[in-house]
Design an enzyme around this catalytic site. Structure first.
Site, mmCIF file in Angstrom:
data_model
loop_
_atom_site.group_PDB
_atom_site.id
_atom_site.type_symbol
_atom_site.label_atom_id
_atom_site.label_comp_id
_atom_site.label_asym_id
_atom_site.label_seq_id
_atom_site.Cartn_x
_atom_site.Cartn_y
_atom_site.Cartn_z
ATOM 1 N N ASN A 1 7.503 4.057 -8.688
ATOM 2 C CA ASN A 1 8.238 2.872 -8.255
ATOM 3 C C ASN A 1 8.348 1.937 -9.452
ATOM 4 O O ASN A 1 7.341 1.611 -10.082
ATOM 5 C CB ASN A 1 7.503 2.174 -7.101
ATOM 6 C CG ASN A 1 7.535 2.996 -5.824
ATOM 7 O OD1 ASN A 1 8.553 3.606 -5.499
ATOM 8 N ND2 ASN A 1 6.429 3.032 -5.098
ATOM 9 N N GLY B 1 9.825 -1.460 -4.706
ATOM 10 C CA GLY B 1 8.567 -1.762 -4.005
ATOM 11 C C GLY B 1 7.335 -1.635 -4.870
ATOM 12 O O GLY B 1 6.228 -1.439 -4.355
ATOM 13 N N GLN B 2 7.519 -1.751 -6.203
ATOM 14 C CA GLN B 2 6.331 -1.676 -7.057
ATOM 15 C C GLN B 2 5.421 -2.864 -6.786
ATOM 16 O O GLN B 2 5.864 -4.019 -6.818
ATOM 17 C CB GLN B 2 6.724 -1.649 -8.547
ATOM 18 C CG GLN B 2 5.517 -1.427 -9.462
ATOM 19 C CD GLN B 2 5.875 -1.297 -10.937
ATOM 20 O OE1 GLN B 2 7.050 -1.364 -11.317
ATOM 21 N NE2 GLN B 2 4.858 -1.105 -11.769
ATOM 22 N N HIS C 1 1.890 4.098 -12.675
ATOM 23 C CA HIS C 1 1.198 5.091 -11.854
ATOM 24 C C HIS C 1 2.207 6.046 -11.247
ATOM 25 O O HIS C 1 3.289 5.652 -10.841
ATOM 26 C CB HIS C 1 0.351 4.433 -10.763
ATOM 27 C CG HIS C 1 1.087 3.420 -9.933
ATOM 28 N ND1 HIS C 1 1.328 2.132 -10.380
ATOM 29 C CD2 HIS C 1 1.637 3.494 -8.702
ATOM 30 C CE1 HIS C 1 1.992 1.471 -9.445
ATOM 31 N NE2 HIS C 1 2.206 2.270 -8.412
ATOM 32 N N HIS D 1 2.724 8.516 -8.117
ATOM 33 C CA HIS D 1 2.226 8.889 -6.788
ATOM 34 C C HIS D 1 2.419 10.391 -6.590
ATOM 35 O O HIS D 1 3.528 10.904 -6.778
ATOM 36 C CB HIS D 1 3.042 8.203 -5.680
ATOM 37 C CG HIS D 1 2.946 6.711 -5.631
ATOM 38 N ND1 HIS D 1 2.171 6.049 -4.700
ATOM 39 C CD2 HIS D 1 3.550 5.741 -6.359
ATOM 40 C CE1 HIS D 1 2.325 4.728 -4.857
ATOM 41 N NE2 HIS D 1 3.147 4.520 -5.860
#
Ligand code: 5GP
Ligand code: ZN
Length: 115
Positions: free
Chosen positions: A88, A94-95, A101, A103
């Protein structure tokens, strides 16, 4: 570089506990605290990079390693039916945590297009 305030830097420093799935000198993978699938692992570089938009050419090896670790963890979890890898980047995506990172999500079927 590890920054003082960053949540994931605190996880790297073990100031905040996490359930580690993989660790080496450069990288860490740990279970997401609010899993969105039976497998939901976050893979991060120990270097503090805020988001995909801040990745530089010299980070190419780190980014490659993120994906390779994700692939190995997916194999370890036997996610033969498929899995989803997500970065993201920024508010529209929606970070929530501004430390790069990846997911790794698996163990259920995902829809496309995503929400
Ligand atoms: P983002 O929305 O930034 O792509 O994802 C951040 C992720 O970090 C979310 O899935 C959220 O559940 C996870 N997260 C937030 N705080 C913590 C925490 O303290 N520990 C762990 N293990 N995961 C966290
Ligand atoms: Zn950080």
């Amino acid at each position: 570089m590890v920054t003082k305030e960053c949540l994931f830097c605190k996880i790297i420093k073990k100031e905040i506990p996490s359930k580690a799935e993989y660790e080496d000198d450069e990288m860490l993978a740990f279970d997401d605290v609010n899993p969105q699938a039976p497998t939901h692992i976050l893979i991060i570089p120990k270097k503090h990079i805020e988001q995909v938009a801040d990745i530089s050419e010299t980070d190419a090896e780190i980014v490659g390693k993120l994906v390779l670790i994700a692939r190995k963890l997916a194999a370890k979890r036997k996610l033969e039916k498929g899995y989803r890898l997500v970065f993201n980047n920024g508010p529209h995506a929606g970070q929530a945590v501004y430390h790069l990172h990846l997911h790794l999500l698996g163990g259920r079927k995902f829809v496309w297009p995503p929400g």
